[in-house]
Design a protein around this motif. Structure first.
Motif, PDB file in Angstrom:
ATOM      1  N   ILE A  41      -8.179   2.032 -11.624  1.00  0.00           N
ATOM      2  CA  ILE A  41      -8.353   3.456 -11.394  1.00  0.00           C
ATOM      3  C   ILE A  41      -7.066   4.078 -10.843  1.00  0.00           C
ATOM      4  O   ILE A  41      -6.788   5.261 -11.050  1.00  0.00           O
ATOM      5  CB  ILE A  41      -9.545   3.723 -10.447  1.00  0.00           C
ATOM      6  N   GLN A  42      -6.255   3.262 -10.165  1.00  0.00           N
ATOM      7  CA  GLN A  42      -4.982   3.737  -9.627  1.00  0.00           C
ATOM      8  C   GLN A  42      -3.846   3.578 -10.637  1.00  0.00           C
ATOM      9  O   GLN A  42      -2.993   4.472 -10.763  1.00  0.00           O
ATOM     10  CB  GLN A  42      -4.623   2.951  -8.359  1.00  0.00           C
ATOM     11  N   LEU A  43      -3.819   2.439 -11.310  1.00  0.00           N
ATOM     12  CA  LEU A  43      -2.729   2.087 -12.225  1.00  0.00           C
ATOM     13  C   LEU A  43      -3.336   1.658 -13.557  1.00  0.00           C
ATOM     14  O   LEU A  43      -3.531   0.470 -13.819  1.00  0.00           O
ATOM     15  CB  LEU A  43      -1.878   0.967 -11.619  1.00  0.00           C
ATOM     16  N   GLN A  67      -5.565  -2.110  -8.919  1.00  0.00           N
ATOM     17  CA  GLN A  67      -6.773  -1.375  -9.279  1.00  0.00           C
ATOM     18  C   GLN A  67      -6.509  -0.505 -10.510  1.00  0.00           C
ATOM     19  O   GLN A  67      -5.559   0.287 -10.530  1.00  0.00           O
ATOM     20  CB  GLN A  67      -7.213  -0.479  -8.117  1.00  0.00           C
ATOM     21  N   HIS A  89       0.866  -1.183   0.000  1.00  0.00           N
ATOM     22  CA  HIS A  89       0.000   0.000   0.000  1.00  0.00           C
ATOM     23  C   HIS A  89       0.899   1.229   0.000  1.00  0.00           C
ATOM     24  O   HIS A  89       1.675   1.434   0.935  1.00  0.00           O
ATOM     25  CB  HIS A  89      -0.921   0.016   1.211  1.00  0.00           C
ATOM     26  N   ARG A 115      -2.028  10.576  -3.463  1.00  0.00           N
ATOM     27  CA  ARG A 115      -2.541   9.499  -4.322  1.00  0.00           C
ATOM     28  C   ARG A 115      -2.155   8.170  -3.694  1.00  0.00           C
ATOM     29  O   ARG A 115      -1.021   8.004  -3.228  1.00  0.00           O
ATOM     30  CB  ARG A 115      -1.954   9.596  -5.730  1.00  0.00           C
ATOM     31  N   THR A 116      -3.080   7.223  -3.702  1.00  0.00           N
ATOM     32  CA  THR A 116      -2.816   5.912  -3.111  1.00  0.00           C
ATOM     33  C   THR A 116      -2.770   4.837  -4.195  1.00  0.00           C
ATOM     34  O   THR A 116      -3.459   4.931  -5.212  1.00  0.00           O
ATOM     35  CB  THR A 116      -3.880   5.538  -2.069  1.00  0.00           C
ATOM     36  N   TYR A 117      -1.953   3.822  -3.932  1.00  0.00           N
ATOM     37  CA  TYR A 117      -1.765   2.712  -4.864  1.00  0.00           C
ATOM     38  C   TYR A 117      -1.712   1.407  -4.071  1.00  0.00           C
ATOM     39  O   TYR A 117      -1.085   1.350  -3.003  1.00  0.00           O
ATOM     40  CB  TYR A 117      -0.462   2.884  -5.650  1.00  0.00           C
ATOM     41  N   ASP A 118      -2.344   0.376  -4.616  1.00  0.00           N
ATOM     42  CA  ASP A 118      -2.353  -0.940  -3.977  1.00  0.00           C
ATOM     43  C   ASP A 118      -1.950  -1.999  -4.997  1.00  0.00           C
ATOM     44  O   ASP A 118      -2.514  -2.060  -6.095  1.00  0.00           O
ATOM     45  CB  ASP A 118      -3.742  -1.256  -3.423  1.00  0.00           C
ATOM     46  N   GLU A 134       1.329   5.497  -0.535  1.00  0.00           N
ATOM     47  CA  GLU A 134       0.725   6.821  -0.556  1.00  0.00           C
ATOM     48  C   GLU A 134       1.793   7.807  -1.028  1.00  0.00           C
ATOM     49  O   GLU A 134       2.860   7.899  -0.410  1.00  0.00           O
ATOM     50  CB  GLU A 134       0.237   7.220   0.839  1.00  0.00           C
ATOM     51  N   SER A 137       1.150   4.165 -13.575  1.00  0.00           N
ATOM     52  CA  SER A 137       0.245   5.297 -13.754  1.00  0.00           C
ATOM     53  C   SER A 137       0.302   5.808 -15.186  1.00  0.00           C
ATOM     54  O   SER A 137      -0.674   6.351 -15.706  1.00  0.00           O
ATOM     55  CB  SER A 137       0.620   6.425 -12.785  1.00  0.00           C
ATOM     56  N   TRP A 146     -10.592  -4.447 -10.508  1.00  0.00           N
ATOM     57  CA  TRP A 146      -9.274  -5.059 -10.358  1.00  0.00           C
ATOM     58  C   TRP A 146      -8.773  -5.603 -11.694  1.00  0.00           C
ATOM     59  O   TRP A 146      -9.527  -6.201 -12.460  1.00  0.00           O
ATOM     60  CB  TRP A 146      -9.320  -6.199  -9.348  1.00  0.00           C
TER      61      TRP A 146
END
Length: 364
Positions: free
Chosen positions: A290-292, A288, A185, A338-341, A187, A314, A269
């Motif tokens: 929307i994140q990557l 995800q 995770h 911005r967060t990434y998982d 940030e 990204s 996902w």
């Protein structure tokens, strides 16, 4: 196998009343490398108790170097291995001199792609973050005797300078005893007082024996070759989803890269990975969209340098200048986060591997 012994389902555990120290099952062990080019570099070994264990390089962006499942290595390691961080080595191809490969090398935080210079400054290959040491905030050990199977390590890396930009990466890597899973995770925070450009790519590198002749490379989505004028692998006439034997054309700096728009499921996902039927292992990557929203497949089949990269990002690695020109460059406002998982899981149960492969077939 270790996993059934560590079954975390309800009921009496097989290890209950038979251990007093959680390290007998797994946990996090920190140490310092004392020899070679990585001398003085802090690391943390994470052992999940399932056969999955991996080395977090605390002084190199908290990236992950060596990774094993039982007797099998799953990561690719370059000639250099782990070196001490060089945070001011950020021009030209400097990045390659300390690129140890490893399971995950983070690229960014403000530039992903080749070296470039423009009116906004000079940027080296793939940015600075993998050469920045972490300040550790916490290490949480599992406590099975108290019913706590989770563990984690959290740290922050500051990519900053006077007059900006000032970006900070806060990373938590977590795992659970009894589960062959790595969870990251991230940030990314703009600590400056002006908007800051931002690009991020997870350079995930896989090698032998997970990667071998016949290993399946698994991803779905519309794709195009990065170098359209020099295509050997990424052609509809070629099966680029199977790992080949080493190629003479990839000696030295031979490689090919595909840019992919990954397919996502109903929950957003994206799922991809590798499957080696010969050793009965699949590695699953989840992130995800929307994140990557981008995915890159790097294939480099040189003799000894035998590696495949599956890289959520990204942006495609086109560089900050081109991303700016195409109006695809992300800008973080002062104080914005911005967060990434990202999750990796190793499967060695045929039923679970079949479910993974069948689900991907349906998605495609």
């Amino acid at each position: 196998m270790a996993a059934p012994m560590l079954n975390t389902s309800a009921g009496k555990q097989q290890w209950q009343d038979k251990i007093v120290n959680a390290a007998q099952l797994g946990g996090i062990e920190t140490s310092v490398i004392d020899n070679g080019p990585g001398r003085g570099t802090r690391i943390a070994w994470i052992n999940t108790g399932t056969g999955l264990r991996y080395k977090v390089v605390i002084d190199r962006g908290m990236d992950i170097a060596d990774a094993f499942f039982n007797q099998h290595s799953i990561a690719w390691l370059s000639h250099t291995g782990i070196t001490s961080p060089q945070p001011y080595s950020n021009t030209g191809l400097d990045w390659l001199r300390t690129f140890g490969g490893g399971l995950i090398t983070t690229c960014g935080l403000s530039h992903v792609g080749g070296p470039e210079t423009d009116e906004h400054g000079q940027r080296g290959l793939h940015g600075q973050i993998s050469n920045i040491a972490a300040q550790i905030e916490s290490i949480v050990q599992p406590d099975p005797l108290a019913g706590k199977m989770e563990m984690s390590i959290t740290g922050t890396m500051k990519q900053t300078q006077l007059f900006g930009p000032c970006l900070e990466l806060r990373r938590t890597i977590s795992a659970t005893i009894g589960k062959a899973t790595i969870s990251i995770h991230d940030e990314v925070i703009n600590r400056g007082n002006t908007p800051a450009p931002h690009m991020l790519l997870y350079h995930c590198n896989f090698g032998w024996p997970l990667v071998d002749e016949g290993t399946d490379i698994i991803w779905q989505g519309q794709w195009q070759p990065r170098d359209k004028d020099h295509v050997q692998i990424f052609s509809n006439k070629n099966d680029f989803r199977k790992c080949p034997a080493p190629l003479d054309s990839h000696l030295g700096n031979g490689e090919e890269v595909a840019f992919i728009d990954p397919v996502m499921d109903a929950a957003g996902w994206c799922v991809c990975g590798l499957h080696n039927a010969k050793i009965g292992i699949a590695l699953v990557i989840r992130f995800q969209k929307i994140q990557l929203p981008k995915l890159i497949n790097w294939q480099h089949w040189g003799k000894n340098d035998y590696v495949v990269g599956i890289e959520p990002a990204s942006n495609f690695p086109i560089g900050q200048a081109k991303a700016r020109e195409q109006k695809e460059l992300i800008f973080l406002q002062p104080g914005e986060t911005r967060t990434y998982d990202l999750e990796m899981e190793v499967l060695d149960n045929k039923e679970n591997i079949d479910i993974f492969l069948n689900d991907l077939t349906k998605a495609n």
